[in-house]
Design a protein around this motif. Structure first.
Motif, PDB file in Angstrom:
ATOM      1  N   TYR A  86       4.731  18.064  -9.443  1.00 58.25           N
ATOM      2  CA  TYR A  86       6.032  17.532  -9.035  1.00 58.25           C
ATOM      3  C   TYR A  86       5.783  16.238  -8.288  1.00 58.25           C
ATOM      4  CZ  TYR A  86      10.630  17.412  -6.771  1.00 58.25           C
ATOM      5  OH  TYR A  86      11.879  17.051  -6.332  1.00 58.25           O
ATOM      6  N   PHE A  87       6.419  15.142  -8.741  1.00 57.89           N
ATOM      7  CA  PHE A  87       6.221  13.840  -8.107  1.00 57.89           C
ATOM      8  C   PHE A  87       7.558  13.105  -8.189  1.00 57.89           C
ATOM      9  CE2 PHE A  87       3.212   9.860  -8.256  1.00 57.89           C
ATOM     10  CZ  PHE A  87       3.697   9.435  -7.028  1.00 57.89           C
ATOM     11  N   ARG A  88       8.300  13.116  -7.066  1.00 63.82           N
ATOM     12  CA  ARG A  88       9.617  12.489  -7.009  1.00 63.82           C
ATOM     13  C   ARG A  88       9.711  11.629  -5.757  1.00 63.82           C
ATOM     14  NH1 ARG A  88       9.050  14.639 -11.202  1.00 63.82           N
ATOM     15  NH2 ARG A  88      10.490  16.013 -12.319  1.00 63.82           N
ATOM     16  N   THR A  89      10.448  10.524  -5.894  1.00 61.49           N
ATOM     17  CA  THR A  89      10.588   9.598  -4.775  1.00 61.49           C
ATOM     18  C   THR A  89      12.012   9.069  -4.668  1.00 61.49           C
ATOM     19  OG1 THR A  89       9.903   7.719  -6.135  1.00 61.49           O
ATOM     20  CG2 THR A  89       8.170   8.837  -4.875  1.00 61.49           C
ATOM     21  N   VAL A  90      12.284   8.481  -3.511  1.00 63.20           N
ATOM     22  CA  VAL A  90      13.504   7.726  -3.251  1.00 63.20           C
ATOM     23  C   VAL A  90      13.070   6.288  -3.002  1.00 63.20           C
ATOM     24  CG1 VAL A  90      15.424   7.392  -1.655  1.00 63.20           C
ATOM     25  CG2 VAL A  90      14.679   9.702  -2.244  1.00 63.20           C
ATOM     26  N   ILE A  91      13.783   5.342  -3.607  1.00 60.95           N
ATOM     27  CA  ILE A  91      13.433   3.930  -3.465  1.00 60.95           C
ATOM     28  C   ILE A  91      14.563   3.209  -2.752  1.00 60.95           C
ATOM     29  CG2 ILE A  91      12.868   1.785  -4.685  1.00 60.95           C
ATOM     30  CD1 ILE A  91      12.578   4.736  -6.743  1.00 60.95           C
ATOM     31  N   THR A  92      14.229   2.440  -1.718  1.00 58.92           N
ATOM     32  CA  THR A  92      15.189   1.546  -1.084  1.00 58.92           C
ATOM     33  C   THR A  92      14.709   0.120  -1.299  1.00 58.92           C
ATOM     34  OG1 THR A  92      14.097   1.774   1.055  1.00 58.92           O
ATOM     35  CG2 THR A  92      15.983   3.205   0.641  1.00 58.92           C
ATOM     36  N   ILE A  93      15.674  -0.771  -1.430  1.00 56.94           N
ATOM     37  CA  ILE A  93      15.365  -2.153  -1.773  1.00 56.94           C
ATOM     38  C   ILE A  93      16.015  -3.088  -0.774  1.00 56.94           C
ATOM     39  CG2 ILE A  93      15.730  -3.940  -3.532  1.00 56.94           C
ATOM     40  CD1 ILE A  93      15.508  -1.727  -5.634  1.00 56.94           C
ATOM     41  N   GLU A  94      15.259  -4.139  -0.424  1.00 56.59           N
ATOM     42  CA  GLU A  94      15.775  -5.231   0.400  1.00 56.59           C
ATOM     43  C   GLU A  94      15.530  -6.538  -0.340  1.00 56.59           C
ATOM     44  OE1 GLU A  94      14.106  -5.359   4.345  1.00 56.59           O
ATOM     45  OE2 GLU A  94      14.075  -3.167   4.469  1.00 56.59           O
ATOM     46  N   THR A  95      16.502  -7.442  -0.262  1.00 55.52           N
ATOM     47  CA  THR A  95      16.326  -8.762  -0.854  1.00 55.52           C
ATOM     48  C   THR A  95      17.305  -9.742  -0.224  1.00 55.52           C
ATOM     49  OG1 THR A  95      16.240 -10.046  -2.904  1.00 55.52           O
ATOM     50  CG2 THR A  95      17.917  -8.307  -2.770  1.00 55.52           C
ATOM     51  N   ASP A  96      16.931 -11.009  -0.238  1.00 56.24           N
ATOM     52  CA  ASP A  96      17.802 -12.080   0.224  1.00 56.24           C
ATOM     53  C   ASP A  96      18.518 -12.742  -0.953  1.00 56.24           C
ATOM     54  OD1 ASP A  96      18.894 -13.871   2.174  1.00 56.24           O
ATOM     55  OD2 ASP A  96      17.421 -15.377   1.569  1.00 56.24           O
ATOM     56  N   ALA A  97      18.171 -12.332  -2.180  1.00 57.29           N
ATOM     57  CA  ALA A  97      18.735 -12.945  -3.379  1.00 57.29           C
ATOM     58  C   ALA A  97      20.157 -12.441  -3.606  1.00 57.29           C
ATOM     59  CB  ALA A  97      17.864 -12.621  -4.584  1.00 57.29           C
ATOM     60  N   ALA A 140       0.839  -1.193   0.000  1.00 58.22           N
ATOM     61  CA  ALA A 140       0.000   0.000   0.000  1.00 58.22           C
ATOM     62  C   ALA A 140       0.875   1.244   0.000  1.00 58.22           C
ATOM     63  CB  ALA A 140      -0.929   0.017   1.216  1.00 58.22           C
ATOM     64  N   ASP A 141       0.226   2.357  -0.280  1.00 60.29           N
ATOM     65  CA  ASP A 141       0.832   3.676  -0.137  1.00 60.29           C
ATOM     66  C   ASP A 141       0.095   4.354   1.009  1.00 60.29           C
ATOM     67  OD1 ASP A 141       1.978   6.163  -0.330  1.00 60.29           O
ATOM     68  OD2 ASP A 141       1.111   6.649  -2.292  1.00 60.29           O
ATOM     69  N   TRP A 142       0.809   4.579   2.115  1.00 64.16           N
ATOM     70  CA  TRP A 142       0.244   5.222   3.297  1.00 64.16           C
ATOM     71  C   TRP A 142       0.587   6.710   3.202  1.00 64.16           C
ATOM     72  CZ3 TRP A 142       2.337   0.365   3.311  1.00 64.16           C
ATOM     73  CH2 TRP A 142       1.525  -0.661   3.800  1.00 64.16           C
ATOM     74  N   GLN A 143      -0.332   7.493   2.665  1.00 70.51           N
ATOM     75  CA  GLN A 143      -0.082   8.909   2.399  1.00 70.51           C
ATOM     76  C   GLN A 143      -0.542   9.794   3.544  1.00 70.51           C
ATOM     77  OE1 GLN A 143      -2.310   9.814  -1.136  1.00 70.51           O
ATOM     78  NE2 GLN A 143      -0.815   8.827  -2.488  1.00 70.51           N
ATOM     79  N   VAL A 144       0.154  10.927   3.672  1.00 69.21           N
ATOM     80  CA  VAL A 144      -0.318  12.023   4.508  1.00 69.21           C
ATOM     81  C   VAL A 144      -0.427  13.238   3.604  1.00 69.21           C
ATOM     82  CG1 VAL A 144       0.221  13.575   6.422  1.00 69.21           C
ATOM     83  CG2 VAL A 144       0.671  11.132   6.654  1.00 69.21           C
ATOM     84  N   VAL A 145      -1.621  13.844   3.594  1.00 70.79           N
ATOM     85  CA  VAL A 145      -1.840  15.063   2.831  1.00 70.79           C
ATOM     86  C   VAL A 145      -1.563  16.227   3.775  1.00 70.79           C
ATOM     87  CG1 VAL A 145      -3.453  16.415   1.457  1.00 70.79           C
ATOM     88  CG2 VAL A 145      -3.595  13.902   1.461  1.00 70.79           C
ATOM     89  N   ARG A 146      -0.548  17.009   3.460  1.00 66.68           N
ATOM     90  CA  ARG A 146      -0.168  18.140   4.309  1.00 66.68           C
ATOM     91  C   ARG A 146      -1.159  19.290   4.146  1.00 66.68           C
ATOM     92  NH1 ARG A 146       6.041  17.990   2.490  1.00 66.68           N
ATOM     93  NH2 ARG A 146       5.262  19.693   1.210  1.00 66.68           N
ATOM     94  N   ASP A 147      -1.129  20.218   5.089  1.00 68.51           N
ATOM     95  CA  ASP A 147      -2.030  21.370   5.043  1.00 68.51           C
ATOM     96  C   ASP A 147      -1.840  22.198   3.778  1.00 68.51           C
ATOM     97  OD1 ASP A 147      -3.202  20.665   7.443  1.00 68.51           O
ATOM     98  OD2 ASP A 147      -1.949  22.011   8.644  1.00 68.51           O
ATOM     99  N   ASP A 148      -0.624  22.186   3.209  1.00 66.83           N
ATOM    100  CA  ASP A 148      -0.382  22.937   1.973  1.00 66.83           C
ATOM    101  C   ASP A 148      -0.820  22.169   0.732  1.00 66.83           C
ATOM    102  OD1 ASP A 148       1.616  21.011   1.700  1.00 66.83           O
ATOM    103  OD2 ASP A 148       3.272  22.437   1.663  1.00 66.83           O
ATOM    104  N   GLY A 149      -1.395  20.962   0.911  1.00 64.52           N
ATOM    105  CA  GLY A 149      -1.890  20.161  -0.195  1.00 64.52           C
ATOM    106  C   GLY A 149      -0.898  19.140  -0.725  1.00 64.52           C
ATOM    107  N   ALA A 150       0.368  19.286  -0.385  1.00 66.75           N
ATOM    108  CA  ALA A 150       1.377  18.319  -0.834  1.00 66.75           C
ATOM    109  C   ALA A 150       1.104  16.965  -0.186  1.00 66.75           C
ATOM    110  CB  ALA A 150       2.777  18.809  -0.484  1.00 66.75           C
ATOM    111  N   GLY A 198       1.653  20.262  -6.303  1.00 65.99           N
ATOM    112  CA  GLY A 198       1.317  21.078  -7.463  1.00 65.99           C
ATOM    113  C   GLY A 198       0.200  22.027  -7.098  1.00 65.99           C
ATOM    114  N   PRO A 199      -0.285  22.787  -8.070  1.00 63.71           N
ATOM    115  CA  PRO A 199      -1.402  23.684  -7.799  1.00 63.71           C
ATOM    116  C   PRO A 199      -2.629  22.894  -7.322  1.00 63.71           C
ATOM    117  CG  PRO A 199      -0.400  24.164  -9.944  1.00 63.71           C
ATOM    118  CD  PRO A 199       0.204  22.878  -9.443  1.00 63.71           C
TER     119      PRO A 199
END
Length: 155
Positions: free
Chosen positions: A114-125, A57-67, A94-95
């Motif tokens: 504007y939609f940017r993210t950082v991705i971290t990955i875990e694996t046992d492979a 899931a994506d657990w989002q928080v909508v900030r007071d400024d709309g971001a 965005g607006p």
């Protein structure tokens, strides 16, 4: 001796399509305006091939400024059966009218927000362990029922 830090560059690493279920609006909680969007599937391609499994899931928080603060977590499985855990954190902003259009499922050009993210990955492979030793950033697009992004390894 004084060394100058290396200037990082970006190398395309992989592409992702995350299919989304219906948004659950939890309203204002102690963390802020909480929304949870289930992840029902998807694909990772181009340098890393895997199927995104339902259950994240994506657990989002909508900030007071709309971001929107993005906090996505999901699992993918390679054709060889190796599991990959991806955690995605970032911001979409965005607006107000553009964010409202995205929420309504309208087709909005990604140059309008504007939609940017950082991705971290875990694996046992063992063959994929190098993914745990890198920082990935992504440029994302919000579609009506999916999020698409191109992930880049920061060198």
């Amino acid at each position: 001796m004084t060394h100058t830090p290396t200037v990082p560059t970006l190398e395309h690493a992989f592409d992702v399509v995350v299919r989304l279920g219906p948004l659950a609006d939890h309203g204002r909680t102690r963390a802020g305006h909480r929304r949870v969007i289930p992840i029902i599937g998807g694909q990772v391609t181009g340098g890393l091939d895997a199927e995104i499994l339902p259950g994240g899931a994506d657990w989002q928080v909508v900030r007071d400024d709309g971001a929107i603060e993005v906090d996505g977590r999901y699992t993918a499985r390679t054709p060889g059966g190796e599991l990959i855990y991806l955690q995605v954190a970032g911001v979409r902003t965005g607006p107000p009218q553009v964010l409202a259009a995205l929420l309504a499922g309208d087709d909005v050009s990604p140059d309008r927000y504007y939609f940017r993210t950082v991705i971290t990955i875990e694996t046992d492979a063992a063959a994929l362990a190098h993914l745990e030793h890198a920082v990935f950033v992504a440029s994302c697009v919000r579609d009506a029922d999916a999020v698409r992004y191109a992930a880049y390894r920061v060198t």
